[in-house]
Design a protein around this motif. Sequence first.
Motif, PDB file in Angstrom:
ATOM      1  N   ALA A   1      36.184  13.153-117.333  1.00 50.92           N
ATOM      2  CA  ALA A   1      35.437  14.218-117.468  1.00 50.92           C
ATOM      3  C   ALA A   1      36.234  15.611-117.359  1.00 50.92           C
ATOM      4  N   GLU A   2      35.510  16.890-117.322  1.00 50.57           N
ATOM      5  CA  GLU A   2      36.438  18.084-117.081  1.00 50.57           C
ATOM      6  C   GLU A   2      36.496  18.289-115.570  1.00 50.57           C
ATOM      7  N   ARG A   3      37.318  18.991-115.124  1.00 51.39           N
ATOM      8  CA  ARG A   3      37.307  19.238-113.895  1.00 51.39           C
ATOM      9  C   ARG A   3      36.137  19.914-113.196  1.00 51.39           C
ATOM     10  N   MET A   4      35.654  19.562-112.139  1.00 46.63           N
ATOM     11  CA  MET A   4      34.302  20.216-111.684  1.00 46.63           C
ATOM     12  C   MET A   4      34.514  21.702-111.082  1.00 46.63           C
ATOM     13  N   ALA A   5      35.498  22.010-110.493  1.00 46.84           N
ATOM     14  CA  ALA A   5      35.724  23.356-110.309  1.00 46.84           C
ATOM     15  C   ALA A   5      37.241  23.745-110.119  1.00 46.84           C
ATOM     16  N   GLY A   6      37.639  24.872-109.835  1.00 47.41           N
ATOM     17  CA  GLY A   6      39.156  25.303-109.645  1.00 47.41           C
ATOM     18  C   GLY A   6      39.807  25.070-110.980  1.00 47.41           C
ATOM     19  N   GLU A   7      41.171  24.931-110.786  1.00 50.79           N
ATOM     20  CA  GLU A   7      42.205  25.107-111.835  1.00 50.79           C
ATOM     21  C   GLU A   7      43.186  23.628-111.821  1.00 50.79           C
ATOM     22  N   SER A   8      43.511  23.489-112.946  1.00 54.07           N
ATOM     23  CA  SER A   8      44.439  22.158-112.984  1.00 54.07           C
ATOM     24  C   SER A   8      45.631  22.992-112.594  1.00 54.07           C
ATOM     25  N   HIS A   9      46.326  21.836-111.847  1.00 53.21           N
ATOM     26  CA  HIS A   9      47.799  21.983-111.073  1.00 53.21           C
ATOM     27  C   HIS A   9      49.007  21.739-112.175  1.00 53.21           C
ATOM     28  N   TYR A  10      48.605  21.263-113.240  1.00 55.94           N
ATOM     29  CA  TYR A  10      49.612  20.571-114.109  1.00 55.94           C
ATOM     30  C   TYR A  10      49.467  21.419-115.593  1.00 55.94           C
ATOM     31  N   PRO A  11      50.005  22.655-115.472  1.00 57.31           N
ATOM     32  CA  PRO A  11      50.251  23.334-116.850  1.00 57.31           C
ATOM     33  C   PRO A  11      51.420  22.652-117.534  1.00 57.31           C
ATOM     34  N   LEU A  12      51.582  23.138-118.793  1.00 58.21           N
ATOM     35  CA  LEU A  12      52.740  22.542-119.505  1.00 58.21           C
ATOM     36  C   LEU A  12      54.096  22.415-118.909  1.00 58.21           C
ATOM     37  N   LYS A  13      54.353  23.336-118.085  1.00 54.92           N
ATOM     38  CA  LYS A  13      55.634  23.475-117.586  1.00 54.92           C
ATOM     39  C   LYS A  13      55.702  22.246-116.350  1.00 54.92           C
ATOM     40  N   LYS A  14      54.759  22.114-115.727  1.00 58.88           N
ATOM     41  CA  LYS A  14      54.908  21.015-114.377  1.00 58.88           C
ATOM     42  C   LYS A  14      54.819  19.668-115.259  1.00 58.88           C
ATOM     43  N   MET A  15      54.150  19.589-116.491  1.00 60.23           N
ATOM     44  CA  MET A  15      53.730  18.344-117.081  1.00 60.23           C
ATOM     45  C   MET A  15      55.482  18.142-117.349  1.00 60.23           C
ATOM     46  N   LEU A  16      56.025  18.935-118.161  1.00 54.78           N
ATOM     47  CA  LEU A  16      57.348  18.731-118.823  1.00 54.78           C
ATOM     48  C   LEU A  16      58.352  18.193-117.628  1.00 54.78           C
ATOM     49  N   ALA A  17      58.231  19.011-116.487  1.00 50.15           N
ATOM     50  CA  ALA A  17      59.082  18.874-115.299  1.00 50.15           C
ATOM     51  C   ALA A  17      58.739  17.387-114.717  1.00 50.15           C
ATOM     52  N   LEU A  18      57.464  16.753-114.778  1.00 47.72           N
ATOM     53  CA  LEU A  18      57.155  15.745-114.344  1.00 47.72           C
ATOM     54  C   LEU A  18      57.542  14.406-115.208  1.00 47.72           C
ATOM     55  N   ALA A  19      57.660  14.740-116.428  1.00 44.35           N
ATOM     56  CA  ALA A  19      57.927  13.669-117.624  1.00 44.35           C
ATOM     57  C   ALA A  19      59.448  13.676-117.264  1.00 44.35           C
ATOM     58  N   PHE A  20      60.403  14.752-117.149  1.00 49.43           N
ATOM     59  CA  PHE A  20      61.617  14.819-117.120  1.00 49.43           C
ATOM     60  C   PHE A  20      62.053  13.948-115.676  1.00 49.43           C
ATOM     61  N   ASP A  21      61.373  14.269-114.939  1.00 48.64           N
ATOM     62  CA  ASP A  21      61.614  13.693-113.434  1.00 48.64           C
ATOM     63  C   ASP A  21      61.134  12.118-113.609  1.00 48.64           C
ATOM     64  N   GLY A  22      60.171  11.753-114.211  1.00 48.57           N
ATOM     65  CA  GLY A  22      59.971  10.303-114.403  1.00 48.57           C
ATOM     66  C   GLY A  22      60.838   9.642-114.956  1.00 48.57           C
ATOM     67  N   ILE A  23      61.667  10.167-116.174  1.00 49.92           N
ATOM     68  CA  ILE A  23      62.342   9.520-116.979  1.00 49.92           C
ATOM     69  C   ILE A  23      63.424   9.409-116.249  1.00 49.92           C
ATOM     70  N   THR A  24      64.111  10.417-115.683  1.00 51.31           N
ATOM     71  CA  THR A  24      65.487  10.333-115.018  1.00 51.31           C
ATOM     72  C   THR A  24      65.314   9.486-113.776  1.00 51.31           C
ATOM     73  N   SER A  25      64.057   9.588-112.973  1.00 49.62           N
ATOM     74  CA  SER A  25      63.958   8.492-111.960  1.00 49.62           C
ATOM     75  C   SER A  25      63.951   7.024-112.214  1.00 49.62           C
ATOM     76  N   LEU A  26      63.397   6.823-113.373  1.00 50.80           N
ATOM     77  CA  LEU A  26      63.209   5.332-113.776  1.00 50.80           C
ATOM     78  C   LEU A  26      64.177   4.808-114.716  1.00 50.80           C
ATOM     79  N   SER A  27      64.969   5.342-115.536  1.00 54.76           N
ATOM     80  CA  SER A  27      65.824   5.112-116.453  1.00 54.76           C
ATOM     81  C   SER A  27      67.250   5.753-116.889  1.00 54.76           C
ATOM     82  N   VAL A  28      68.249   5.010-117.155  1.00 54.01           N
ATOM     83  CA  VAL A  28      69.417   5.746-117.456  1.00 54.01           C
ATOM     84  C   VAL A  28      69.589   5.818-119.011  1.00 54.01           C
ATOM     85  N   LYS A  29      68.497   5.703-119.685  1.00 58.64           N
ATOM     86  CA  LYS A  29      68.444   5.817-121.125  1.00 58.64           C
ATOM     87  C   LYS A  29      69.077   6.914-121.778  1.00 58.64           C
TER      88      LYS A  29
END
Length: 321
Positions: free
Chosen positions: A206-234
Motif C-alpha cells: 500500500a501507500e505510506r500511511m504518513a510521513g515521507e519516504s526515506h528512499y528518494p532516487l539518489k538513496k536508491m541508486l546508492a543502495l543499488a551500487f552498494d549492494g552490487i559492490t558488496s555482493l559481487s565483483v562483476k
Amino acid sequence: MKIPVLYIVIPCYNEQEVLPVTSPMFLNKLNGLISAGKIAPESKVVFVNDGSKDNTWPLIQQLADSDEHFEGICLSRNRGHQNALLGGLMTVKDHCDITISIDCDGQDDINAMDAMVDAYLDGCDVVYGVRSKRDTDTFFKRFTAEGFYKLMNHMGAEVVFNHADYRLMSSRALNEFSNFKEVNIFLRGMVPLVGFKSTSVYYERAERMAGESHYPLKKMLALAFDGITSLSVKPIRLITGFGALVSVLSFIAVIWAVLQAVLGNTVAGWASTTSIVCFMGGIQLLCLGVIGEYIGKIYMETKARPRYIISETTFEQKENV
Ligand code: UDP
Ligand code: MG
C-alpha cells in the motif's frame, strides 16, 4: 512442535507521525496470531529507533510502558535502515524462535504474516515477503525500483525480485547469519546466502500511511551500487573485459594505420584522434572509480568497526524495575 515465540522487528527513523497509526495495527496482528494459537503469548513487537531526531524514541518508550508486548531498542545514532534492522535482529535472536522484519510505515501488508508463520510451521527457515504488484507506486518509483532489481541481477547480486526487507527468519537462520561479519551490509542480498529451506509469500503493497519516504532516487541508486559492490565483483570483470576489447580494437586500428601509411594514404584526422583520447580518458577515470569503490570497501572492512551501537533498550528497563 512447540508453539514458536515471534518477535516482529521494526526499524524507525523519524516516524513520529506514523508510529501512533501503525503500532496498534502491529499489536492487533500479534494478538490475533497469539489467539489463533500460531505463536506463543510471549511474542513481541520490537521497535528499533535509528537515531531519530524527532519524538520517535519517547513514543516507543510510552508504547513499551503501555503494553507488555511492545519493546524498544535505541541505537546511539542514525546508522541507516540496514544497520538498524540488523541491530534489532541480532539483539532479539536469542529471545525468540522466529523474527519478522517489516517497515514501520504500514506499506507492507501485515496480513501476510499469517502465511509467513504457516510457512515456518511447514519447515521453512526463511520466508520472503514479495510484492505482487506495484499499482500504488508512482510510475517513477515503479520504474526506478524495477530497474534496481534488473541492474542488481545483471551485476551478479542476486536478490529476490520485488522483495524488500519484509521477511521471516528463524533464530537458526539468524544464528548462522550472525557469522557474516561484513561491515557493508545489504540484507536482502545476503540472506539468500545463508541457505536453508525458504519460500515466498505474496502481498500487495500500500501507500505510506504518513510521513515521507526515506528512499528518494539518489538513496536508491546508492543502495543499488552498494549492494552490487558488496555482493559481487562483476563490475571489475566487466572492466577487464572492456579493456581487453578496446586493446584488440586498437591493435587492429594500429595495423590499419601502418598499412595506410605504407600505401601512401596518410590518415587525416586530428579531430578523431583527440576525441578517442578524451573518450578513453573518461572511461579510464570511470573504471578507476569503480575499482576505488572496492578499495574503499576493503578499507572499511579492515577496520571492522561495529555496525551499530545500542544505547538503551526497554528490556533492561523492565528488568530493573
Ligand atoms: N529507516 C531507518 N533508518 C533510516 C531510514 C529509514 O530505520 O536511516 C526505516 C524507516 O523508518 C522505515 C524503513 O526504514 O521503517 C523504510 O523506510 P522508508 O519507508 O522511508 O522507505 P521506502 O518504503 O520508501 O523504500
Ligand atoms: Mg516505506
